[in-house]
Design an enzyme around this catalytic site. Sequence first.
Site, PDB file in Angstrom:
ATOM      1  N   TYR A   1     -17.319   1.288   4.513  1.00 15.51           N
ATOM      2  CA  TYR A   1     -15.913   1.558   4.829  1.00 15.51           C
ATOM      3  C   TYR A   1     -15.806   2.359   6.128  1.00 15.51           C
ATOM      4  CZ  TYR A   1     -11.206   3.508   4.412  1.00 15.51           C
ATOM      5  OH  TYR A   1      -9.915   3.882   4.655  1.00 15.51           O
TER       6      TYR A   1
ATOM      7  N   LYS B   1     -14.061   1.274   9.880  1.00 16.06           N
ATOM      8  CA  LYS B   1     -13.030   2.048  10.573  1.00 16.06           C
ATOM      9  C   LYS B   1     -13.499   2.476  11.964  1.00 16.06           C
ATOM     10  CE  LYS B   1      -9.589   2.189   7.634  1.00 16.06           C
ATOM     11  NZ  LYS B   1      -8.269   1.626   7.997  1.00 16.06           N
TER      12      LYS B   1
ATOM     13  N   ASP C   1     -11.587  10.019   7.901  1.00 13.83           N
ATOM     14  CA  ASP C   1     -12.605  11.052   8.067  1.00 13.83           C
ATOM     15  C   ASP C   1     -13.994  10.515   7.740  1.00 13.83           C
ATOM     16  OD1 ASP C   1     -12.030  10.736   5.364  1.00 13.83           O
ATOM     17  OD2 ASP C   1     -12.226  12.862   4.881  1.00 13.83           O
TER      18      ASP C   1
ATOM     19  N   GLY D   1       0.790  -1.221   0.000  1.00 17.90           N
ATOM     20  CA  GLY D   1       0.000   0.000   0.000  1.00 17.90           C
ATOM     21  C   GLY D   1       0.824   1.275   0.000  1.00 17.90           C
TER      22      GLY D   1
ATOM     23  N   ASP E   1      -0.659 -12.434   8.139  1.00 21.74           N
ATOM     24  CA  ASP E   1      -2.083 -12.505   7.828  1.00 21.74           C
ATOM     25  C   ASP E   1      -2.854 -11.988   9.037  1.00 21.74           C
ATOM     26  OD1 ASP E   1      -4.662 -13.057   7.173  1.00 21.74           O
ATOM     27  OD2 ASP E   1      -4.335 -15.170   6.668  1.00 21.74           O
TER      28      ASP E   1
END
Length: 745
Positions: free
Chosen positions: A570, A574, A547, A455, A481
């Site tokens: 999403y 989070k 955010d 990433g 993992d």
Amino acid sequence: MQPLELWGGHECTVNRLGNAFHDQTLRSGHHHRPGDLDRFAALGLKALRYPVLWERADPEGRGRFDWRWTDARLGRIRDLGLRPIAGLLHHGSGPRSTDLLDPGFAESFAAYARAAAERYPWIEAWTPINEPLTTARFSALYGHWHPHVRDERAFWLALLNQVDATRLAMREIRQVRPDAQLIQTEDLGRTYSTRAVAHQADFDNARRWMTWDLLEGRVTPGHALWRRLDGFGFGERLAAIAEDPCPPNVLGVNHYLTSDRFLDHRTDGYPPDRIGGNEFMTFADVEAVRAVLPAPGGLEGALDEAWTRYGRPLAVTESHNGCTREDQVRWLRDAWEAAQRLRGRGVEVRAVTAWALLGTHDWNSLLTCQAGHYEVGAFDVRCDPPRPTALAVEARRLASGGEAHPGTLGPGWWRRDIRLQFRPVFRTVESPEPRPAWGTPAPSPRPLLIAGATGTLGKALARACEWRGIDYRLTGRGELDLEDAASIAQLLAACDPWAVINAAGWVRVDEAEASPEACRAANAAGAVTLARACAERDLPMVGFSSDLVFDGRADRPYIEDDVPSPLNVYGRSKARAEAEILALGGPALMVRTAAFFSPFDPYNFASQVVRTLAAGQSFRAAVDLVVSPTYVPDLVGAVLDLLLDGETGLRHLANPSAVSWAEFARLVAGALDLDPGLVQGVPGASFGWPAARPAFAALGTTRGLLMPPLEDAIGRYAAAMHEAQFSAEAEALIDHPSEARTPVR
């Protein structure tokens, strides 16, 4: 010899620019925060350099002194068992009624010193004037500070006035307290050069001793600079000083990475602001550590030379490095270890000072402006109350013993190849060489473990660790993992990291709507499993949130205490991860951030803007969705600093701003000399995204602004993109001349 002591001090300069006085004690907030003294004492300091400054007690120079502030502060210092080292002038020129060129300066200053001694007769150690030579240079040779003169005779006059002021001040103080000690500080480095500029290096290397040489009464016929000063009409004054010297009890050596200089007559390859000269020739003047081979002598060389020259007790009275946190720690540790080595060779080094405990403001411009540039110290004053950093932890360790933070055990940048910013030059003006015993610290056997090898964030963290000399291990899913507790336990046991950063996870906001279980498994369940393993081992851990945990109904930037209310899968993943990880109670830090942009990621929003506009095409961006874009290099720098500082809990980290995506695109376009008019602001709904977005998701903070403003970040992003484009075009021109294209400008 007595054990090596740790001293401290906050940056307390009061310098004058024109008719304005700039006070670092005010800018750091210490003036209004007496509790700082308890924080200082808790570090294990034995002595504290502390301001009893003339300008603060009598700003107009009328002889009426206001002692209320110093009464309270010095009284508390005494109660805490600290020995104050009272400073009466710190890079200043006195009250408004005088200056360094005033014929009455010394006598007026001595009168103030007498009043201070009578007020505080219990104080034994005094530094009447900090760095007289440096102050004279900046005020009367370079014209940076009041009285803003650029003349060599004025420079010598300013220095002599300060030396006389010190002599007279100590005479007055000793009439009150006969055993008063003079701890005379001065910046000490060495100038190296190419042979063509050796004459200037020789002069600089003679001049650097003048504060102490004068106080010792050594500037007599036969001294390297006596004839020069005599030529300016100061012969009789030099004789008077030599007949009534005032030798320091302790030489206070202030040494920075900028103290050692290198002069090069070949000015090509140096920036214009590094090129100066004398009446004979032009030359570049840069930090020696950035150019010379072998490395300059540094602090240990400076202390060694001072001991050889004077044979008087020494103290490192300023030791500050305005850089990344681990290198700040390494710099202080280097000073401590250098002092210990010298003591082992019989050199009487009494103390090392943790200087700028509250950081510094605008010293990068030599205090010639107030631009808001802040360098953190042992405490970060951007938070209320000031937040202790890894430097505070290191200071406590030096004072009382203990293990060093494993993330700081690598070599500082000044000991690595990256120090060479300019073409390497073998120096020809000799000085004591760095000894083999100085060595390079061994790398930390315990790495920082970073999850998320593929990433943007994981790669950026690894890149920052490489640059900062932090040993790390970057892992991908095949090695770690997050959905397999056994895999996590096995790697933690084998790697034995000192901390873990989880930069892995699901990042595709819209695809999460169709795959909610996969998103929750990566962002919530896996993250919590890793956090639990860290908490069980008391391992510091950093995780990242977004955010998008907010619904966008606020009318001001969201802060850490605002309750999440996500609109999409999403965001919910989070929010769940945040709550469960922080509930574990381990040393975890959760960072909410937003809208990444980076020159190293070709897929982020800013990169798409650049590619599209560079091709002359229009670019559509939401005009009704407000965010706080985050420059990834700033984010990873702040995260590593906070991790080293031992911070926990929840933090918002984004470049301070509240802009729509369309506004952000136009800012990027303008910085890269592209046409902002090609950016079309459209409603967010027109994109048909499966995941709902909050209309207003700007991030604020109540825990201190650690990130630079967005405009500053975009400027650095643009510079990096220009550099990358130039490099790409140069390679294309070499490999395929016919395919080279015009760089983006």
